[in-house]
Design a protein around this motif. Structure first.
Motif, PDB file in Angstrom:
ATOM      1  N   LYS A  96      85.101  20.611  20.682  1.00  0.00           N
ATOM      2  CA  LYS A  96      85.942  20.158  19.577  1.00  0.00           C
ATOM      3  C   LYS A  96      85.736  18.660  19.339  1.00  0.00           C
ATOM      4  CE  LYS A  96      89.605  23.198  19.959  1.00  0.00           C
ATOM      5  NZ  LYS A  96      90.791  23.345  20.788  1.00  0.00           N
ATOM      6  N   ALA A  97      85.720  17.901  20.439  1.00  0.00           N
ATOM      7  CA  ALA A  97      85.569  16.449  20.316  1.00  0.00           C
ATOM      8  C   ALA A  97      84.202  16.086  19.746  1.00  0.00           C
ATOM      9  CB  ALA A  97      85.765  15.786  21.676  1.00  0.00           C
ATOM     10  N   ALA A  98      83.196  16.894  20.103  1.00  0.00           N
ATOM     11  CA  ALA A  98      81.836  16.582  19.654  1.00  0.00           C
ATOM     12  C   ALA A  98      81.654  16.917  18.177  1.00  0.00           C
ATOM     13  CB  ALA A  98      80.827  17.355  20.491  1.00  0.00           C
ATOM     14  N   GLY A  99      82.182  18.053  17.764  1.00  0.00           N
ATOM     15  CA  GLY A  99      82.007  18.476  16.380  1.00  0.00           C
ATOM     16  C   GLY A  99      80.544  18.460  15.996  1.00  0.00           C
ATOM     17  N   GLU A 100      80.261  17.997  14.782  1.00  0.00           N
ATOM     18  CA  GLU A 100      78.874  17.903  14.322  1.00  0.00           C
ATOM     19  C   GLU A 100      78.283  16.536  14.640  1.00  0.00           C
ATOM     20  OE1 GLU A 100      76.929  20.356  12.754  1.00  0.00           O
ATOM     21  OE2 GLU A 100      78.589  21.515  13.598  1.00  0.00           O
ATOM     22  N   ARG A 101      79.150  15.592  15.021  1.00  0.00           N
ATOM     23  CA  ARG A 101      78.709  14.200  15.148  1.00  0.00           C
ATOM     24  C   ARG A 101      77.910  13.947  16.425  1.00  0.00           C
ATOM     25  NH1 ARG A 101      79.828   9.340  17.217  1.00  0.00           N
ATOM     26  NH2 ARG A 101      81.372  10.177  18.657  1.00  0.00           N
ATOM     27  N   VAL A 102      78.312  14.618  17.517  1.00  0.00           N
ATOM     28  CA  VAL A 102      77.677  14.373  18.806  1.00  0.00           C
ATOM     29  C   VAL A 102      76.965  15.641  19.260  1.00  0.00           C
ATOM     30  CG1 VAL A 102      78.082  13.781  21.228  1.00  0.00           C
ATOM     31  CG2 VAL A 102      79.448  12.694  19.430  1.00  0.00           C
ATOM     32  N   ARG A 103      75.789  15.478  19.846  1.00  0.00           N
ATOM     33  CA  ARG A 103      75.085  16.648  20.382  1.00  0.00           C
ATOM     34  C   ARG A 103      75.413  16.792  21.867  1.00  0.00           C
ATOM     35  NH1 ARG A 103      69.677  17.972  22.316  1.00  0.00           N
ATOM     36  NH2 ARG A 103      69.001  15.816  22.164  1.00  0.00           N
ATOM     37  N   LEU A 104      75.997  17.916  22.222  1.00  0.00           N
ATOM     38  CA  LEU A 104      76.244  18.190  23.635  1.00  0.00           C
ATOM     39  C   LEU A 104      75.065  18.971  24.162  1.00  0.00           C
ATOM     40  CD1 LEU A 104      79.992  19.307  23.853  1.00  0.00           C
ATOM     41  CD2 LEU A 104      79.021  17.016  24.029  1.00  0.00           C
ATOM     42  N   SER A 105      74.507  18.543  25.273  1.00  0.00           N
ATOM     43  CA  SER A 105      73.431  19.346  25.836  1.00  0.00           C
ATOM     44  C   SER A 105      73.756  19.653  27.286  1.00  0.00           C
ATOM     45  CB  SER A 105      72.078  18.663  25.677  1.00  0.00           C
ATOM     46  OG  SER A 105      71.889  17.700  26.661  1.00  0.00           O
ATOM     47  N   THR A 106      73.287  20.801  27.722  1.00  0.00           N
ATOM     48  CA  THR A 106      73.558  21.238  29.093  1.00  0.00           C
ATOM     49  C   THR A 106      72.459  20.715  29.995  1.00  0.00           C
ATOM     50  OG1 THR A 106      74.664  23.226  28.344  1.00  0.00           O
ATOM     51  CG2 THR A 106      73.793  23.252  30.575  1.00  0.00           C
ATOM     52  N   VAL A 107      72.851  20.176  31.143  1.00  0.00           N
ATOM     53  CA  VAL A 107      71.864  19.743  32.118  1.00  0.00           C
ATOM     54  C   VAL A 107      72.207  20.481  33.408  1.00  0.00           C
ATOM     55  CG1 VAL A 107      73.224  17.708  32.759  1.00  0.00           C
ATOM     56  CG2 VAL A 107      70.790  17.715  33.180  1.00  0.00           C
ATOM     57  N   TYR A 108      71.152  20.883  34.136  1.00  0.00           N
ATOM     58  CA  TYR A 108      71.435  21.536  35.405  1.00  0.00           C
ATOM     59  C   TYR A 108      71.239  20.549  36.525  1.00  0.00           C
ATOM     60  CZ  TYR A 108      71.921  25.901  32.898  1.00  0.00           C
ATOM     61  OH  TYR A 108      72.353  26.872  32.037  1.00  0.00           O
ATOM     62  N   CYS A 109      72.295  19.849  36.758  1.00  0.00           N
ATOM     63  CA  CYS A 109      72.509  19.023  37.936  1.00  0.00           C
ATOM     64  C   CYS A 109      72.058  17.576  37.805  1.00  0.00           C
ATOM     65  CB  CYS A 109      71.880  19.631  39.170  1.00  0.00           C
ATOM     66  SG  CYS A 109      72.631  18.930  40.645  1.00  0.00           S
ATOM     67  N   LEU A 110      73.053  16.703  37.986  1.00  0.00           N
ATOM     68  CA  LEU A 110      72.805  15.261  37.995  1.00  0.00           C
ATOM     69  C   LEU A 110      72.871  14.705  39.410  1.00  0.00           C
ATOM     70  CD1 LEU A 110      74.988  14.469  34.855  1.00  0.00           C
ATOM     71  CD2 LEU A 110      72.495  14.348  34.976  1.00  0.00           C
ATOM     72  N   GLY A 111      73.099  15.578  40.387  1.00  0.00           N
ATOM     73  CA  GLY A 111      73.076  15.142  41.784  1.00  0.00           C
ATOM     74  C   GLY A 111      74.330  14.413  42.250  1.00  0.00           C
ATOM     75  N   LEU A 112      75.449  14.646  41.571  1.00  0.00           N
ATOM     76  CA  LEU A 112      76.715  14.039  41.999  1.00  0.00           C
ATOM     77  C   LEU A 112      77.676  15.177  42.351  1.00  0.00           C
ATOM     78  CD1 LEU A 112      76.997  11.619  38.923  1.00  0.00           C
ATOM     79  CD2 LEU A 112      75.789  11.179  41.040  1.00  0.00           C
TER      80      LEU A 112
END
Lengths: 141, 504
Positions: A96-112
């Motif tokens: 909802k916060a992203a809407g069309e303005r921000v692209r959300l992308s999935t990443v598999y693991c940032l190591g935290l």
């Protein structure tokens, strides 16, 4: 400098290295936000490869985009450890916060993995996110 | 002036360590950025004269400086989480500045390389063999045997490749080595080079680790004169999980699609650019400097149980109260790790499942918490140690959904070369979906009278489960590499221990 000059410069920078293709693609992606058909053609010529070979490599890796996307990107980790810490419950609000303005992308693991849910914007990492913190990150992206 | 020590590890920074350090500097303290102690629930952890305070925020600065803070944890080195460990690979964690050559030398740095150069290639391989060191990437293959094979191969060029493509969720030990003790990894690579006659090394580092890439590049430049004639170079991955598999990693380094190669030929004989290549994980190579010190090999061999020798940096992750890095000799039980050291779940709810070994590791039920940390014991329990990441789930976890995710992940990350993995993962998602909605009815063209050879009814959930078991069997034995071959572990273990999560 025109973009074709810049492209030629990137290719020339790496040409003599062993396995030069990936370092070139990284630089091209960083410079232009994508590795498009024209770049593929120039790289293929520069490295004496076929365009099919270069395209095969570009399309294999998640990091290289076919088309530039001008929107800001927020990468959210949705692998096991972040799932165990409740990332899926944040996704509705995040979308909802992203809407069309921000692209959300999935990443598999940032190591935290002990401190999820985690996100990455540019080279900055964010940990221990709850819905409010993630929404704020997305809104400010 | 008081010296404040704060980690510059990526996790500490993601929790606000940079802002905290700036606040201390503003308050007049001098700040030293060190590696992380690995007590991640306390990050950012502030160290003042050996005593720790955490997790600290800029609001705590005044109280920490005047000693009135209520976030004190006492002397860090005596904290039970640290005192219970046996740190060899992580001996410097929390104690040194990662990019300081002075700190590295003052803590025994380069003495392994120096001794290696004195004793020569054959003796190095002999010491690594006698230490019992096994590859830490997951397969647990004896490092010495790999080195011996490469050393014995004839070629004009050989390579050392460090696999730093730590893609498994729940693992971060490679990242902590590279960000906290980068010279140890480079020293290990240089020793490997000395042992097998390789002068060129590559670190294949995943692009999801920007901090580690930055630190390793600086470290390589800073110590180039020490490791010469060995030359080390950092190469960034490009977001493909499968490139953690060694042959796919080699293809990627060569600038190709990260597709898995069939073995044989072994990379030890025909590896990078067709040359004999040592491919070792970060933790394997980072353990080497210690083993090469005087008496290091026999100390290593004296630790652990059965054929699992030495120490393992175990990573406690997921829904766990005290998450972080715990390096200890093999043999510790999962129950001790999760309940005693880890303090149970962070949410305070009961532990439902623990996944050991990353996305391809089995889900382990609390009933099995007495199995010792040992390669063979895990294999016997249809599980794997992998890279020793432990991800804890509380009782809200839906194991049917996690099993489906295992297939979904395999489908997303499959390199596409072999059929069981490429197609099996997609079919696996579909079968699990059907089990979860209660089987399937005949539909569409199947119901036409012409289709008289069709089964006369759809499939019940039990028949779908049978199908899933067959599929997993095919993937396990028919896939080229561990991605397709091990995805059945999380799926089948979830189905075995929590069948109720697969019913609607």
């Amino acid at each position: 400098m025109s973009s074709s000059q810049k492209l030629a410069e990137i290719i020339a920078d790496h040409k003599g290295r062993e396995g030069a293709l990936l370092p070139i693609l990284h630089d091209v992606q960083k410079e232009f936000g994508c590795v498009d058909e024209n770049s593929e053609k120039a790289i293929a010529e520069g490295l004496n490869l076929s365009r099919a070979e270069v395209h095969g490599v570009v399309s294999f890796y998640h990091d290289f985009l076919k088309q530039a996307d001008p929107r800001p990107v927020v990468q959210i980790c949705r692998a096991e450890s972040c799932k165990a810490r409740g990332v899926e419950a944040l996704m509705d609000d995040a979308n909802k916060a992203a809407g069309e303005r921000v692209r959300l992308s999935t990443v598999y693991c940032l190591g935290l993995c002990s401190s999820g849910p985690n996100a990455r914007i540019g080279d900055k990492l964010h940990a221990r996110l709850d819905s409010a913190a993630l929404t704020k990150l997305i809104e400010n992206a | 002036m008081t010296t404040i020590r704060i980690s510059d590890d990526a996790l500490a920074r993601a929790c606000g360590a940079d802002e905290l350090a700036a606040a201390f500097e503003k308050a007049g303290a001098s700040v030293e950025r060190t590696s992380s102690w690995g007590m991640q629930w306390l990050e950012p952890l502030v160290e003042v004269d050996g005593k720790g305070y955490g997790p600290a925020t800029p609001d705590d600065v005044t109280a920490i400086l005047d000693g009135s803070s209520d976030k004190g944890i006492g002397v860090i080195a005596e904290h039970p989480f640290i005192a219970g460990q046996q740190r060899l690979t992580f001996a410097r964690a929390g104690k040194t500045r990662p990019l300081s050559l002075d700190d590295y030398e003052a803590t025994g740095g380069w003495s392994g390389l120096k001794r290696a150069r004195e004793i020569g290639p054959e003796a190095i391989v002999e010491e690594v063999l006698s230490s019992g060191l096994r590859g830490r990437g997951g397969a647990g293959f004896p490092a010495g045997i790999k080195w011996k094979t490469v050393a014995g191969a004839q070629a004009d060029q050989k390579y050392i490749v460090c696999n730093a493509d730590e893609g498994d969720s729940g693992t971060f030990a490679d990242r902590m080595v590279m960000e906290g003790d980068p010279f140890a990894l480079i020293e290990g690579m240089a020793i490997a080079g000395e042992a097998v006659g390789a002068t060129k090394g590559y670190v294949y580092l995943r692009s999801e680790y920007p901090d580690a890439i930055d630190k390793m590049e600086k470290a390589v430049r800073a110590c180039a004169h020490i490791v010469a004639p060995f030359v080390c170079e950092i190469r960034a991955g490009a977001g493909a999980y499968v490139c953690g598999e060694e042959t796919s990693l080699l293809n990627s380094l060569e600038g190709k699609r990260g597709e898995v190669r069939a073995k044989p030929p072994l990379p030890a004989l025909k590896g990078l650019f067709g040359k004999p290549t040592v491919v070792n994980n970060v933790l394997t190579l980072a353990a080497v400097p210690h083993i090469l010190m005087e008496g290091g090999a026999s100390l290593y061999d004296s630790l652990g149980i059965d054929r699992s020798k030495g120490t393992m940096p175990i990573q406690l992750a997921g829904n766990i109260k005290h998450g972080g890095l715990y390096e200890v000799a093999f043999g510790i039980t999962l129950g001790e790790l999760v309940n005693e050291i880890g303090g149970g779940t962070q949410s305070g709810r009961p532990v439902k499942a623990v996944q050991v070994g990353g996305p391809l590791g089995a889900y382990i039920h609390p009933d099995q918490f007495d199995i010792p940390f040992d390669y063979e014991a895990y294999t016997a329990a249809d599980a794997l140690i992998g890279h020793a990441g432990i991800t804890v789930f509380d009782d809200t976890a839906d194991m049917g959904a996690m099993a489906r995710f295992a297939m979904e992940f395999c489908a997303a990350e499959s390199c596409g070369k072999c059929t069981p993995c490429r197609l099996g993962a997609v079919r696996g998602m579909e079968v699990i979906d059907r089990i979860r909605v209660g089987g399937r009815e005949l539909a569409g063209v199947e119901t036409e009278p012409q289709m008289h050879n069709m089964p006369k009814k759809g499939r019940s959930p039990d028949e779908e489960i049978q199908l899933l078991e067959d599929l997993c069997e095919t993937m396990k034995f028919g896939s080229l590499c561990a991605l397709g071959g091990f995805t059945p572990y999380p799926v089948m273990s979830a189905l075995k221990h929590w069948p109720e999560d697969f019913r609607k």
